[in-house]
Structure formats: C-alpha cells, structure tokens
Scaffold this motif. Structure first.
Motif, PDB file in Angstrom:
ATOM      1  N   ILE A 213      19.640  -1.261  -9.129  1.00 40.91           N
ATOM      2  CA  ILE A 213      20.788  -0.455  -8.700  1.00 40.91           C
ATOM      3  C   ILE A 213      21.233  -0.992  -7.353  1.00 40.91           C
ATOM      4  O   ILE A 213      20.491  -0.925  -6.367  1.00 40.91           O
ATOM      5  CB  ILE A 213      20.426   1.034  -8.614  1.00 40.91           C
ATOM      6  CG1 ILE A 213      20.036   1.563  -9.996  1.00 40.91           C
ATOM      7  CG2 ILE A 213      21.598   1.837  -8.051  1.00 40.91           C
ATOM      8  CD1 ILE A 213      19.612   3.011 -10.003  1.00 40.91           C
ATOM      9  N   LEU A 214      22.417  -1.547  -7.311  1.00 44.00           N
ATOM     10  CA  LEU A 214      22.904  -2.199  -6.096  1.00 44.00           C
ATOM     11  C   LEU A 214      23.561  -1.206  -5.142  1.00 44.00           C
ATOM     12  O   LEU A 214      23.534  -1.408  -3.926  1.00 44.00           O
ATOM     13  CB  LEU A 214      23.893  -3.309  -6.470  1.00 44.00           C
ATOM     14  CG  LEU A 214      23.348  -4.350  -7.473  1.00 44.00           C
ATOM     15  CD1 LEU A 214      24.431  -5.347  -7.828  1.00 44.00           C
ATOM     16  CD2 LEU A 214      22.145  -5.065  -6.885  1.00 44.00           C
ATOM     17  N   GLU A 215      24.176  -0.168  -5.672  1.00 44.21           N
ATOM     18  CA  GLU A 215      24.813   0.865  -4.853  1.00 44.21           C
ATOM     19  C   GLU A 215      24.308   2.210  -5.345  1.00 44.21           C
ATOM     20  O   GLU A 215      24.613   2.623  -6.462  1.00 44.21           O
ATOM     21  CB  GLU A 215      26.345   0.793  -4.947  1.00 44.21           C
ATOM     22  CG  GLU A 215      26.945  -0.501  -4.437  1.00 44.21           C
ATOM     23  CD  GLU A 215      26.821  -0.639  -2.925  1.00 44.21           C
ATOM     24  OE1 GLU A 215      26.552   0.372  -2.250  1.00 44.21           O
ATOM     25  OE2 GLU A 215      26.993  -1.758  -2.416  1.00 44.21           O
ATOM     26  N   LYS A 216      23.520   2.902  -4.526  1.00 47.16           N
ATOM     27  CA  LYS A 216      22.893   4.151  -4.926  1.00 47.16           C
ATOM     28  C   LYS A 216      23.619   5.373  -4.379  1.00 47.16           C
ATOM     29  O   LYS A 216      23.837   6.353  -5.084  1.00 47.16           O
ATOM     30  CB  LYS A 216      21.441   4.150  -4.441  1.00 47.16           C
ATOM     31  CG  LYS A 216      20.648   5.416  -4.757  1.00 47.16           C
ATOM     32  CD  LYS A 216      20.126   5.419  -6.158  1.00 47.16           C
ATOM     33  CE  LYS A 216      19.187   6.594  -6.393  1.00 47.16           C
ATOM     34  NZ  LYS A 216      18.757   6.702  -7.788  1.00 47.16           N
ATOM     35  N   SER A 217      23.983   5.338  -3.108  1.00 46.66           N
ATOM     36  CA  SER A 217      24.538   6.511  -2.435  1.00 46.66           C
ATOM     37  C   SER A 217      26.037   6.639  -2.678  1.00 46.66           C
ATOM     38  O   SER A 217      26.721   5.669  -3.034  1.00 46.66           O
ATOM     39  CB  SER A 217      24.263   6.436  -0.937  1.00 46.66           C
ATOM     40  OG  SER A 217      22.872   6.359  -0.685  1.00 46.66           O
TER      41      SER A 217
END
Length: 392
Positions: A213-217
């Motif tokens: 997962i490269l972008e979580k937030s």
C-alpha cells in the motif's frame, strides 16, 4: 702386522660422524606444510552466479485516475482481495474540458496498448504451435534414430520457451485489459451519479493479494498517483541481472539453482527468457557495468518466498557427469601455461597441465594428471619443484 686402532680414536670418529650428521640435518630446510587434494572424476557444473530476487509474475498498480481527496485505506499489506472489490474511495475535484480530454486520450492509449498486446499474444500462439509441430517432427525422427539427441533436446527447450512466452503474453493482455478498465473508470467518475454523489470507487482489477500500500492515509492526490500494488504471491518468478558478457552464454531452458534464500536446500528454476536490452548499473566499486535481466520460472514450489525476497542464483551453462577435475585453487600460471604441484613421497613435483572448463571451485583437467593422484590444494610462493613437504 696390522696396526691396532685405539678405542679413543674410534669414539672420536663416531662422535664426529654423529655431530656432522646432526649439523647437516639442522641446516636442511624444514619441510613445507601443505594441504593436499585428490584428483578425482565426478560431476562438474559451470555456473554464472549472481544475486537476484523473487517477484510476482504480474504486478497491478492501482492509481488515482483523477486528482482528488482519497479516504483512508482500511486494507493492509498481504490482504487477499477479489476482483471487483472496492480498494480506495476517491472524491474527485471538478474537472474542466482539458482534464476530461486528457482522460479520453488516456483511455485511447490504454485501448491501443491492449490491441498491441493482443497482436503479440496471437504471434506467441502461432510461434508456440509451430514449436509444438517442430517438436513432434523431431521426436518422430529421433524414434527412427535419424537425428541426434542434442537436436531433440533443443526442440523440447524451444517448445518450452514458446509456451512460457505465450503464458507471459496472456498475463500482459490481462494487465492491459485492467488498464483500460481503470482509465474508463476515471472518465465515468467525472460524471455525476444519479444521487448527485461524486465519490469514485477504485476496485481490484484482478483477484490476488495486496503486495504494498503506497498511500495509506487520507490526503489529496494528483492524477496518476500510485496508491497500491496487487499481485499473486503464489505465482512467482526470479529475476537476476547479469553482466552482458555473461548474458550471451545463457539460453532459455537452462537450469538455475537458487541458494541462500533461507532454506536448507536449493530451489530449482529454469530460464524462461533473457531480456534483449541491457541497462547501466554502478557496481559497489563505482564502476559502470552493462547488465541484462534474466527471468526464470520456478520448478520447485516457491511457497516459502514472497515478492522481493533475495536469492543467490546459479545459472548452469554447462554440466557433465564424468569429468577429471581438481580444485581451482591448485592451479597457477607457469610460463605460458598452467601447472600444479603433485606430492610424490615427501617431495613436491611441478606438473604442467591443460585445464578445461572452470566451475565455481573446481576445474576440468584435459591433460597432465590421472585420477587418484595427490596434488597441493593451495600452493604458496615458497613451494618449488623438489621441495620437501609435510602433509597436514
């Protein structure tokens, strides 16, 4: 009458002889301690050894097709997903005519890529059918002893390589189809839904697992930002980058032994393809090298490994069962040729030899030695022809 020799003189001469012998022995050079090895006949492998990594056969990158605010991702690395499951919710920003035109062109580019891959797939199918026919023809000739075993094996390897190329083309087509779906989803998102909502749901293009997962937030992302990578960790391959001078020696179908991956025994693989283009890589010594990726498929189960796991690959470019061989460390340059030191009794004897193929630790001997002879495994600079040695 014979003159008698007195006892003191006899003792004097005896003591003189003992002292002389002791001095001669003391002045002799002491034996050189050496480690020996036996010349033997056995299996010899010539390999190209490089570090590589296991990777998922196909990676699917889920990216934001339009700019907008993404919600926090509730998935985690390693989670299994089904095709069509919602991965990310994205609230797109209002798009103008230019952005909509870009999305339209992106769909056209993805569709063109799909057609290109489809054509490559058809070509791979045709080559595979041709390789199958050639294999069947060669096998028929081999049954009548009209063709050599080497040509039969070459036909089998060609058919196997064509089958693997066909499989790779099919995977590329699935990836291209997923890209078209993602691009079309981006254009659909700019159109308001029936309830007036403008939330875009990015869905899994295939069934598999989330590798990263490269972008979580929650954050605002630009169009094209990669958000996560999907793949199937059960379908792995091995990629090894080798020097271009070594790549020319590697052919599809050659066996590969994978070591230092964490298990007790090597895993077997087989070369599928040698990529046609090289790239520049800076070595640990700061030297620019031309290297080529070699891709291999697992023969043994790769279940203990995952995407990106490190391995040491030994690509076998030549192998024979009955080879006269010695440790490579025993060979040294002598004039214009090569030599070894044999051990005959307590003496080292210089023996010119003709080496053949070289493995990692052993070398083939074509002339100069016979099986069973003892040689010095690690000759030092002080060792000379005829020197006394002591085997340790």
């Amino acid at each position: 009458m014979m003159k008698k020799i007195s006892v003191p003189k006899i003792l004097f001469f005896a003591v003189s002889l003992v002292v002389t012998a002791f001095l001669v022995y003391a002045l002799l050079p002491s034996p050189i301690s050496v480690e020996t090895a036996k010349v033997k006949v056995g299996v010899l492998r010539v390999t190209i050894d490089e570090e590589g990594e296991a990777r998922a056969h196909d990676h699917y990158t889920v990216a934001a097709p339009v700019a907008g605010r993404m919600e926090r991702v509730e998935w985690h690395d390693g989670d299994a997903v089904k095709k069509g499951e919602v991965l990310v919710s994205l609230h797109p920003v209002p798009l103008g005519p230019r952005e909509q035109a870009e999305l339209t062109e992106r769909i056209a580019a993805a569709a063109a890529r799909q057609k290109e891959v489809q054509a490559a797939l058809e070509r791979a199918r045709a080559l595979h059918r041709q390789a199958q026919r050639e294999k069947e023809r060669v096998e028929g000739l081999a049954k009548r002893n009209l063709i050599s075993r080497r040509e039969t094996e070459a036909a089998a390897v060609s058919e196997l390589a064509a089958a693997k190329d066909l499989e790779a083309s099919e995977c590329e087509l699935r990836a291209a189809e997923a890209e078209v779906q993602i691009a079309r989803a981006g254009l659909m998102a700019v159109e308001p839904a029936a309830n007036g909502s403008r939330v875009m749901r990015l869905r899994a293009p295939v069934q598999g697992k989330i590798l990263r997962i490269l972008e979580k937030s929650e954050r605002v992302v630009a169009a094209g930002t990669p958000l996560m990578i999907l793949g199937d960790p059960a379908h792995l391959e091995v990629v090894v980058d080798v020097l271009s001078t070594d790549a020319v020696k590697i052919l599809p179908g050659m066996p590969v032994l994978l070591e230092e991956w964490g298990g007790e025994r090597p895993l077997r693989a087989r070369v599928r393809t040698v990529e046609p283009a090289a790239f520049t890589k800076v070595s640990a010594l700061g030297i620019e090298e031309k290297r080529v990726n070699v891709v291999a498929d697992f023969v043994d189960s790769a279940s203990p490994l995952g995407d990106g796991f490190r391995v040491v690959a030994r690509i076998v470019i030549w192998e024979a069962d009955s080879v006269l061989k010695v440790p490579t460390s025993a060979l040294f340059r002598s004039g214009k040729g090569w030599s070894v030191f044999t051990v005959e009794g307590s003496r080292a004897r210089l023996r010119p030899v003709e080496p053949g193929r070289r493995g990692c630790f052993e070398t083939e001997i074509l002339k100069g030695l016979e099986a069973g002879e003892r040689i010095v495994a690690h000759p030092t600079n002080e060792l000379t022809d005829g020197a006394r040695v002591k085997v340790r």
